[in-house]
Write an enzyme that holds these catalytic residues in place. Structure first.
Site, PDB file in Angstrom:
ATOM      1  CG  ASP A   1      -5.054   3.103 -11.115  1.00 11.24           C
ATOM      2  OD1 ASP A   1      -4.979   2.047 -11.778  1.00 11.24           O
ATOM      3  OD2 ASP A   1      -4.951   3.137  -9.877  1.00 11.24           O
TER       4      ASP A   1
ATOM      5  CB  SER B   1       5.569  -0.381  -6.835  1.00 18.49           C
ATOM      6  OG  SER B   1       4.738   0.653  -6.366  1.00 18.49           O
ATOM      7  NE  ARG B   2       6.090  -6.917  -6.380  1.00 16.27           N
ATOM      8  CZ  ARG B   2       5.694  -6.692  -5.151  1.00 16.27           C
ATOM      9  NH1 ARG B   2       6.166  -5.623  -4.488  1.00 16.27           N
ATOM     10  NH2 ARG B   2       4.831  -7.500  -4.544  1.00 16.27           N
TER      11      ARG B   2
ATOM     12  CB  ILE C   1       0.295   2.315  -1.321  1.00 19.22           C
ATOM     13  CG1 ILE C   1       0.306   1.101  -0.396  1.00 19.22           C
ATOM     14  CG2 ILE C   1       1.600   3.094  -1.204  1.00 19.22           C
ATOM     15  CD1 ILE C   1       1.346   0.056  -0.754  1.00 19.22           C
TER      16      ILE C   1
ATOM     17  CG  ASP D   1      11.634   0.428  -1.124  1.00 22.45           C
ATOM     18  OD1 ASP D   1      11.127   0.277  -2.255  1.00 22.45           O
ATOM     19  OD2 ASP D   1      10.978   0.356  -0.078  1.00 22.45           O
TER      20      ASP D   1
ATOM     21  CD  GLU E   1      13.677  -6.355  -4.857  1.00 18.79           C
ATOM     22  OE1 GLU E   1      13.511  -6.444  -3.632  1.00 18.79           O
ATOM     23  OE2 GLU E   1      13.291  -5.388  -5.532  1.00 18.79           O
TER      24      GLU E   1
END
Length: 225
Positions: free
Chosen positions: A120, A179-180, A101, A204, A209
């Protein structure tokens, strides 16, 4: 989240397989499942282009204040004050996590004519071929106009965007997270938005959640995506 007591109940009911509709394992107690002999499967790569495009859509909507403009139009308010955005072309974009992604996101932002930075644990050859520049997270945060998170939630990445790192970012910077939720310290994020330390946030996902507790993120609906 399937925690130990849920796993035990599933095992008692004869369940042998848990199918996750996401890429990560962080929403299931893997050790408990292993103890009960329950296998876990996931979707390691599901349309990375779609997720990357969604992240770009959030960034563009936030930059051009599309969510605020939409609400104003419905209220019959056609004023432009406070809705001005900036050109994304030529901006510096930081990508945290360059898996499938993240690499797609890099490609899209390169197409916009942006300078793309990344961080990364290992460089993705695809990104290197696109002239993406790898550097430590702190340096990336300080240089980027847009920062997009594309990494898994692990003990090492939990609250990786915290008060100290938010203070490293430009006050005009936009933070994107598809992502999270646990990657960002929610309280620190709201403080940064309310104080003007951060230009905006588009996401999002949010912390807790699964329990449907919005917590401090309820404020984001006022002026953020």
């Amino acid at each position: 989240m399937p925690i130990r007591n849920v796993i035990d109940a599933l095992a008692a009911g004869g369940v042998k397989l848990i199918a996750m509709r996401c890429a990560g394992y962080d929403r299931v107690d893997v050790k408990a499942a292993e103890t009960q002999g329950i296998k876990i499967v996931r979707v390691p790569t599901y349309s990375p282009e779609s997720v990357a495009e969604h992240a770009v859509a959030l960034a563009m909507a936030l930059n051009r204040k599309l969510h605020l403009a939409y609400n104003r139009i419905w209220q019959g308010n056609y004023t432009l004050s406070g809705l001005e955005g900036t050109e994304v072309h030529g901006k510096t974009v930081g990508v945290v996590g360059t898996g499938s992604i993240g690499a797609c996101f890099c490609a899209i932002m390169k197409g916009f004519g942006c300078s793309v930075l990344a961080t990364d644990v290992a460089a993705n050859p695809r990104c290197v071929d696109m002239d993406v520049t790898y550097m430590p997270l702190e340096e990336l945060l300080a240089k980027s106009d847009i920062v997009s998170l594309h990494c898994p939630l692990l003990p090492s990445t939990f609250h990786m965007i915290n008060k100290e790192r938010l203070e490293m970012m430009k006050p005009t910077a936009l933070l994107i997270n598809v992502s999270r939720g646990g990657l960002i310290d929610s309280d620190a994020l709201v403080d940064a938005l309310e104080s003007g330390q951060l230009g905006g946030a588009g996401m999002d996902v949010y912390e807790n959640e699964g329990d449907q507790h919005w917590g401090p993120l309820r404020h984001l609906a006022i002026g953020q995506v």
